[in-house]
Design a protein around this motif. Structure first.
Motif, PDB file in Angstrom:
ATOM      1  N   ILE A 297     -51.635 -16.956 -58.789  1.00 42.99           N
ATOM      2  CA  ILE A 297     -51.136 -18.121 -58.079  1.00 42.99           C
ATOM      3  C   ILE A 297     -51.810 -18.125 -56.721  1.00 42.99           C
ATOM      4  CG2 ILE A 297     -49.115 -19.249 -57.080  1.00 42.99           C
ATOM      5  CD1 ILE A 297     -47.421 -17.861 -59.218  1.00 42.99           C
TER       6      ILE A 297
ATOM      7  N   SER B 272     -41.610 -20.946 -57.856  1.00 46.65           N
ATOM      8  CA  SER B 272     -42.208 -21.637 -56.722  1.00 46.65           C
ATOM      9  C   SER B 272     -41.131 -22.466 -56.038  1.00 46.65           C
ATOM     10  CB  SER B 272     -43.351 -22.547 -57.182  1.00 46.65           C
ATOM     11  OG  SER B 272     -43.786 -23.372 -56.122  1.00 46.65           O
TER      12      SER B 272
ATOM     13  N   ILE C 247     -50.988 -22.136 -61.954  1.00 49.83           N
ATOM     14  CA  ILE C 247     -51.195 -20.733 -62.337  1.00 49.83           C
ATOM     15  C   ILE C 247     -52.485 -20.658 -63.126  1.00 49.83           C
ATOM     16  CG2 ILE C 247     -50.286 -18.766 -63.618  1.00 49.83           C
ATOM     17  CD1 ILE C 247     -47.497 -19.854 -63.158  1.00 49.83           C
TER      18      ILE C 247
END
Length: 499
Positions: free
Chosen positions: A337, A461, A468
């Motif tokens: 991420i 998140s 991702i």
């Protein structure tokens, strides 16, 4: 009492000095045509480190990635050692050079006017050999005797006392090891204490039952070369080529329906798709390195087409772990991420020319300056929910070697663990602290760095759906990401040995 200690140390020093001079006299006075012919040539070749630079050029020209890394590390260690030895150590130890009147005239060489202790030639030789050996132990072991002979040549030609050489060796080796601690090598050699779980698979000398899906244009055109090699060495294998506009995943699924061994040639993203299909179909997978970096292929010991061909012919296959995102999408290397994929691309693009330490600093600086951080919440066992703001989130399938954000490779592919690494960027002076830690090689010890080893991991998140990246290529967006291990879920051909 102090006077007694001082006298004993003085007597020991006098005795060692006598031994040093006696050994020098024995070597210098030796009547040996072999020494006369070889020692001056060797010591002159090592002047200004020309010998080691020439060897480094040869290593860079080789196809061995570890040899190329060794050349860069060896030259760096040599350069630092030369500065420390000639500009610092020789100013601290003021020792006159030996008078070479006992040395045969054929062996006498011109000596510099600097002091004798320590031997700069010996320090550079040891620094180079040890530096190379940290990345490639075979070449390091091969160059160690040559480095030792350079030290002998300094005594045989009358340029140094033996103690000068010994101290030089110690300084050069120590400097190389210190650099290795600050900037860990990609290859950290450990005793082999684990063997993969081998799967009985029949030998396929001509590749019968193998169906390969490959893009001829993959790997900057290397796909076509791989196809030619497979046709030559595995003539019974079926080859399916991907054209422009073809759906690689659909071609892989169709190939799996008629294959006994599903084979793929491509980058890690393509390999991950093939691994998921092979896993669901219960087929062994063969990986031909046709991407840019080929991390998975290298970790299973298939860095070249010949490696994979050999594994198929010998029937060498073992079980490895896969990781799953939200129980569905499989990946073989890592999930990220933020800007980690971009960080890796920048680092690997420049590390061959700049060296890994400098390339890592440049990549980190680029990432921290340009990327927007993401707020994440995850459950840390024993500490409850934890919230971080990060630009760099890494989750690896199996544990990677070397701490920090320079993971090298995996010594095991079946440990059942996820390797989680997170770098916080929202704390006071975070970016400056991170850059300082990277420059000094201490990022793994920074309070901004977090590292976990877990069997499952869930991250949310806090700013809504985030991207991702799986294996640096496949991208998906979600708010909550759950990662689990499919322990030994894939059978893959390989040697599981690294160079």
């Amino acid at each position: 009492m102090r006077t007694g200690h001082h006298r004993r140390r003085r007597r020991i020093g006098v005795a060692l000095g006598a031994v040093d001079r006696a050994v020098y006299d024995a070597v210098a006075r030796s009547d040996s045509p072999l020494l006369d012919a070889t020692m001056p040539r060797l010591t002159n070749a090592a002047n200004y480190s020309r010998l080691w630079f020439a060897i480094a050029v040869g290593l860079v020209a080789s196809r061995s990635a570890s040899a190329q890394r060794g050349a860069a590390r060896g030259v760096t260690s040599l350069a630092v050692s030369s500065i420390v030895t000639n500009q610092v150590a020789k100013r601290v130890w003021s020792r006159r050079r030996p008078i070479p009147d006992a040395v045969p005239l054929a062996r006498v060489v011109r000596t510099p006017s600097s002091t004798s202790m320590p031997s700069g030639h010996s320090a550079s030789a040891a620094a180079f050999a040890v530096g190379v050996g940290l990345e490639n132990r075979k070449f390091g072991a091969a160059f160690a005797p040559l480095a030792a002979l350079v030290g002998v040549s300094r005594v045989a030609t009358g340029a140094h006392y033996p103690a000068d050489v010994v101290v030089g060796f110690g300084m050069g080796a120590s400097i190389a090891l210190v650099i290795g601690r600050v900037f860990p090598p990609m290859s950290v050699y450990r005793p082999v204490d684990h063997a993969p779980r081998w799967v009985p698979t029949r030998e396929r000398s001509d590749g019968d039952g193998v169906v390969l899906v490959i893009n001829p244009n993959s790997g900057s055109g290397s796909g076509e070369r791989i196809i030619d090699e497979i046709r030559a060495h595995l003539p019974a294998a079926e080859i399916v080529t991907c054209g422009e506009g073809d759906d690689t995943t659909e071609l892989l699924r169709a190939a799996a329906e008629r294959a006994e061994v599903l084979a793929v040639g491509g980058g890690d993203g393509t390999v991950a798709a093939a691994a998921d299909i092979a896993r669901l179909a219960g087929l062994p997978l063969a990986v031909f390195p046709a991407g840019t970096f080929n991390h998975f292929a290298k970790d299973i010991g298939c860095a070249t087409v010949a490696d994979t061909v050999d594994a198929i012919r010998k029937g060498r296959a073992a079980r490895v772990d896969l990781a799953l995102l939200n129980g569905e999408k499989a990946f073989i290397n890592n999930a990220n991420i933020g800007a980690y994929p971009q960080f890796v691309r920048f680092r690997e693009r420049y590390e061959k020319t700049l060296g890994k330490p400098i390339a890592s600093v440049y990549a980190m600086l680029h990432t921290l300056r340009r990327e927007r951080p993401v707020r994440l919440r995850y459950r840390d066992t024993g500490n409850g929910d934890t919230t971080v703001t990060t630009s760099l989130f890494f989750l690896g399938t199996s544990v990677y070697e070397t701490p920090g954000f320079a993971p090298a490779h995996r010594p095991r592919m079946d440990d059942g663990l996820l390797d989680v690494r997170i770098l916080e960027v929202d704390r006071r002076f975070a970016k400056s602290r991170i850059m300082f830690s990277v420059l000094t090689g201490q990022l793994a010890r920074s309070s901004l760095y977090r590292e976990l080893r877990v069997t499952d991991f869930t991250v949310t998140s806090l700013d809504g759906p985030t991207t991702i990246a799986l294996d640096g290529e496949i991208r998906t967006r979600c708010t909550t990401a759950s990662f689990t291990v499919d322990h030994e879920g894939l059978v893959v051909f390989g040697s599981f040995e690294r160079e």
